[in-house]
Write an enzyme that holds these catalytic residues in place. Structure first.
Site, short mmCIF file in Angstrom:
data_model
loop_
_atom_site.label_atom_id
_atom_site.label_comp_id
_atom_site.label_asym_id
_atom_site.label_seq_id
_atom_site.Cartn_x
_atom_site.Cartn_y
_atom_site.Cartn_z
N GLY A 296 0.82 -1.21 0.00
CA GLY A 296 0.00 0.00 0.00
C GLY A 296 0.85 1.26 0.00
O GLY A 296 2.09 1.21 -0.10
N TYR A 297 0.17 2.39 0.11
CA TYR A 297 0.90 3.66 0.05
C TYR A 297 1.80 3.89 1.27
O TYR A 297 2.93 4.37 1.14
CB TYR A 297 -0.09 4.82 -0.12
CG TYR A 297 -0.88 4.77 -1.40
CD1 TYR A 297 -0.28 4.42 -2.61
CD2 TYR A 297 -2.24 5.08 -1.41
CE1 TYR A 297 -1.00 4.39 -3.78
CE2 TYR A 297 -2.98 5.04 -2.59
CZ TYR A 297 -2.36 4.69 -3.77
OH TYR A 297 -3.07 4.65 -4.93
N CYS B 68 -3.40 10.26 10.69
CA CYS B 68 -2.74 11.33 9.94
C CYS B 68 -3.25 12.71 10.36
O CYS B 68 -2.46 13.61 10.69
CB CYS B 68 -2.89 11.11 8.44
SG CYS B 68 -4.58 10.81 7.89
N ASN C 189 0.24 13.15 4.76
CA ASN C 189 -0.39 12.04 5.48
C ASN C 189 0.45 10.76 5.39
O ASN C 189 0.37 9.90 6.26
CB ASN C 189 -1.79 11.76 4.94
CG ASN C 189 -1.82 11.63 3.45
OD1 ASN C 189 -1.60 12.61 2.72
ND2 ASN C 189 -2.06 10.42 2.94
#
Lengths: 345, 62
Positions: free
Chosen positions: A10-11, A147, A312
């Site tokens: 994922g990111y 975040c 984030n």
């Protein structure tokens, strides 16, 4: 020191890999993915081409190492249990939400899922170094941060420490870039639905309120917390309106921010009287572990606006996790996190 | 403190930041505050005294 990333497709996972590949004191050992085992890491993180030839491994192939960092983005069913992770590494840093709230009932209420056992929550340390790095040092179980929660905490912390009373709940408006929704698409992240929209997805009671309240020692009812998706990929911008019970001189406000952040390597006070960029803006923080905080006080000294911005995927998750990892290991917190951002972008 | 700095410090009237005036500073000079970036006019040197210089306001939407 060998560190593995769990849930690296994922990111947040991609950013953990990026930060750790550039870290001078840590070696990236393995990167797990339940959905892409055997595939090159660069297949989903093209920015890392030429920097690693590593392939994802299945979570059950994780080998013993010095620390694991859990990206936490693949859903509860795919994230290994804490006991499985602690069997392979003496230090676990978990970017997901499962260790953030100390109170099991609060976790149940805000996340609508079952919390970790109370003894685990008691042992875990909240992983925002600006709030308590002494507690993180030497800990074996460190949480990540929400975040927008990290941004709101850092904006409010000088005010909370000063003990200034508010006459009404602090109104937090958090604006989220699309990457905060993770790499798994759904209708809310579908381009025709999201592009150009300013969608209020949480008019109040955003779950990050619980984390901010816990961090400041406040009741959650002292916060009104809204969330909106905006036209950015990376970035969180938080504005907080506070109504003070007694007037505060602006110089006292400056003193509160200076004394809180004077020695912090990743928090900058941005409340400028001149120039175009007077207040925090997440655009210039993309790819960094920085959080910019600022304020504006009206002439009465009673109406206070606080601002914070961060990436984030940086200070809002992966960057902060690496900072907390550095802190837990007794290393210089800045290691691997010195990127200054881009302008223009 | 480096040799090229005047040891006398001025205080920003906006945010109370205390900073050392560069050597060669003259009355009437405009200096930016290192903390709040306010443009400050040097109105006296002995001791240093700073005043807020007129600023250009943003007026989007007005």
């Amino acid at each position: 020191m060998r560190v593995s990333v769990v849930g690296g497709a994922g990111y947040v996972g991609g950013e953990l890999v990026r930060y750790l590949l550039g870290h001078p004191g840590l070696e990236l050992a393995q990167v797990t993915s339940s959905s892409l085992p055997g595939r090159p890491v660069t297949m989903v993180h093209p920015n890392l081409r030429g920097f690693t030839s590593m392939r994802f491994v299945a979570p059950d192939q994780l080998r013993p190492c010095d620390a694991v960092v859990v990206a936490g983005g693949e859903g509860p069913a795919q994230v290994p249990s804490l006991s499985e992770l602690r069997a392979v590494a003496p230090l676990v840093v978990d970017c997901g939400p499962r260790l953030r709230l100390r109170d099991p009932d609060a976790f149940r209420a805000w996340y609508r899922s079952e919390p970790e056992p109370p003894e685990v929550l008691r042992e875990a340390v909240y992983g925002l170094p600006e709030l308590g790095r002494a507690e993180i040092l030497g800990s074996s179980l460190v949480s990540g941060v929400g975040c927008s929660a990290a941004a709101a905490i850092l904006a409010l912390l000088p005010v909370a420490r000063a003990g200034w009373k508010l006459t009404a709940p602090a109104c937090v408006e958090a604006r989220f870039g699309s990457s905060a929704a993770g790499s798994r698409p759904d209708l809310s992240t579908h381009h025709p639905e999201r592009s150009g929209a300013l969608r209020v997805f949480a008019p109040d009671h955003h779950r990050h309120a619980a984390e901010v309240a816990q961090a400041l020692g406040w009741e959650a009812s002292r916060l009104s917390y809204a969330g909106m998706g905006v036209e950015m990929v990376r970035g969180i911008s938080v504005s907080i309106r506070c109504f003070l019970a007694d007037p505060v001189p602006e110089k006292d406000l400056w003193d509160a921010f200076r004394s809180t952040y004077r020695d912090e390597p990743f928090v900058r006070v941005v409340a400028q009287r001149a120039g175009l960029h007077r207040h925090p803006d997440p655009r210039w923080l993309a790819g960094t572990n920085l959080c910019d905080v600022g304020f504006w006080l009206d002439r009465s000294g009673l109406r206070l606006s606080l601002f914070a911005a961060l990436d984030n995927l940086g200070k809002g998750s992966a960057g902060n996790a690496v900072q907390a990892l550095n802190c837990a290991l007794g290393m210089d917190e800045r290691l691997g996190l010195t990127f200054m951002g881009l302008h223009p972008l | 403190m480096s040799d090229d700095l005047n040891p006398q410090a001025g205080e920003c009237p906006e945010c109370a930041a205390v900073f050392v005036l560069p050597t060669g500073t003259v009355v009437g000079e405009i200096l930016p505050c290192p903390d709040c970036a306010a443009e400050l006019e040097v109105v006296a040197l002995d001791p240093p005294r700073l005043a807020l210089a007129p600023e250009i306001e943003e007026d989007w939407g007005e």
